[in-house]
Design a protein around this motif. Structure first.
Motif, short mmCIF file in Angstrom:
data_model
loop_
_atom_site.label_atom_id
_atom_site.label_comp_id
_atom_site.label_asym_id
_atom_site.label_seq_id
_atom_site.Cartn_x
_atom_site.Cartn_y
_atom_site.Cartn_z
N GLU A 9 1.71 26.58 -12.93
CA GLU A 9 0.65 27.31 -13.77
C GLU A 9 1.37 28.64 -14.71
N HIS A 10 2.30 29.35 -13.83
CA HIS A 10 3.04 30.37 -14.74
C HIS A 10 3.88 29.83 -15.84
N LEU A 11 4.50 28.75 -15.75
CA LEU A 11 5.34 28.33 -16.63
C LEU A 11 4.51 27.80 -17.70
N ALA A 12 3.32 27.16 -17.47
CA ALA A 12 2.49 26.75 -18.55
C ALA A 12 2.09 27.75 -19.40
N LYS A 13 1.79 28.93 -18.84
CA LYS A 13 1.37 30.20 -19.57
C LYS A 13 2.39 30.74 -20.35
N PRO A 55 -6.24 32.10 -28.01
CA PRO A 55 -5.66 30.78 -28.64
C PRO A 55 -5.39 29.81 -27.51
N GLY A 56 -6.21 28.70 -27.56
CA GLY A 56 -5.61 27.67 -26.57
C GLY A 56 -6.84 27.70 -25.32
N GLU A 57 -7.42 28.76 -25.27
CA GLU A 57 -8.12 29.12 -23.81
C GLU A 57 -9.55 29.59 -24.31
N SER A 58 -10.55 29.13 -23.49
CA SER A 58 -11.83 29.90 -23.72
C SER A 58 -12.58 29.56 -22.33
N SER A 59 -13.25 30.73 -22.01
CA SER A 59 -14.11 30.75 -20.75
C SER A 59 -15.43 31.39 -20.85
N ASN A 60 -16.45 30.86 -20.44
CA ASN A 60 -17.67 31.58 -20.53
C ASN A 60 -17.66 32.45 -19.21
N TRP A 61 -17.09 32.07 -18.15
CA TRP A 61 -16.76 33.14 -16.84
C TRP A 61 -15.65 32.48 -15.99
N ALA A 62 -15.02 33.19 -15.50
CA ALA A 62 -13.62 32.95 -14.82
C ALA A 62 -13.51 34.25 -14.18
N ARG A 63 -12.93 34.14 -12.96
CA ARG A 63 -12.64 35.01 -11.83
C ARG A 63 -11.01 34.76 -11.41
N GLU A 64 -10.25 35.79 -11.52
CA GLU A 64 -8.87 35.51 -11.05
C GLU A 64 -8.57 36.65 -10.02
N TRP A 65 -8.27 36.28 -8.65
CA TRP A 65 -7.82 36.92 -7.56
C TRP A 65 -6.67 37.49 -7.61
N MET A 66 -6.09 38.60 -7.38
CA MET A 66 -4.82 38.98 -7.28
C MET A 66 -4.57 40.41 -6.61
#
Length: 100
Positions: A9-13, A55-66
């Motif tokens: 995932e990190h490499l893809a980003k 660019p290349g991403e869209s989301s109506n709602w997303a949560r990232e835990w960190m």
């Protein structure tokens, strides 16, 4: 297998970062020079994105835990999480003055 998924995932980003890494030395030095009042490390939390578009991403709602670091100095509030500065607000910022 989970580590490979996270790495992928990190490499893809387009970045390779350590999720639990604290702020870089330059930021630590700047915060120390301002006078650190409070410093909390390994603070768990989340970032919620609403109607996010990039660019290349869209989301109506997303949560990232960190996990991150929260620093309070005599001049500003800084939050470093997920390998990036997420919040850097000086006390005299106009939006902060309106909030109360």
């Amino acid at each position: 297998m989970a580590a490979m998924t996270i790495l992928g995932e990190h490499l893809a980003k387009g970045r390779l970062e350590r999720p639990a890494a604290g702020p870089p030395e330059e930021l630590r030095a700047a915060l120390t020079a301002e006078g650190v009042l409070e410093l909390a490390q390994a603070v768990r939390g989340s970032i919620t994105y609403r109607n996010y578009r990039a660019p290349g991403e869209s989301s109506n709602w997303a949560r990232e835990w960190m996990t991150g670091t929260v620093a309070l100095t005599g001049r500003r509030l800084v939050v470093w999480a997920g390998g990036a500065k997420r919040v850097d607000v000086p006390y005299d910022h106009p939006l902060r003055a309106r909030s109360g």
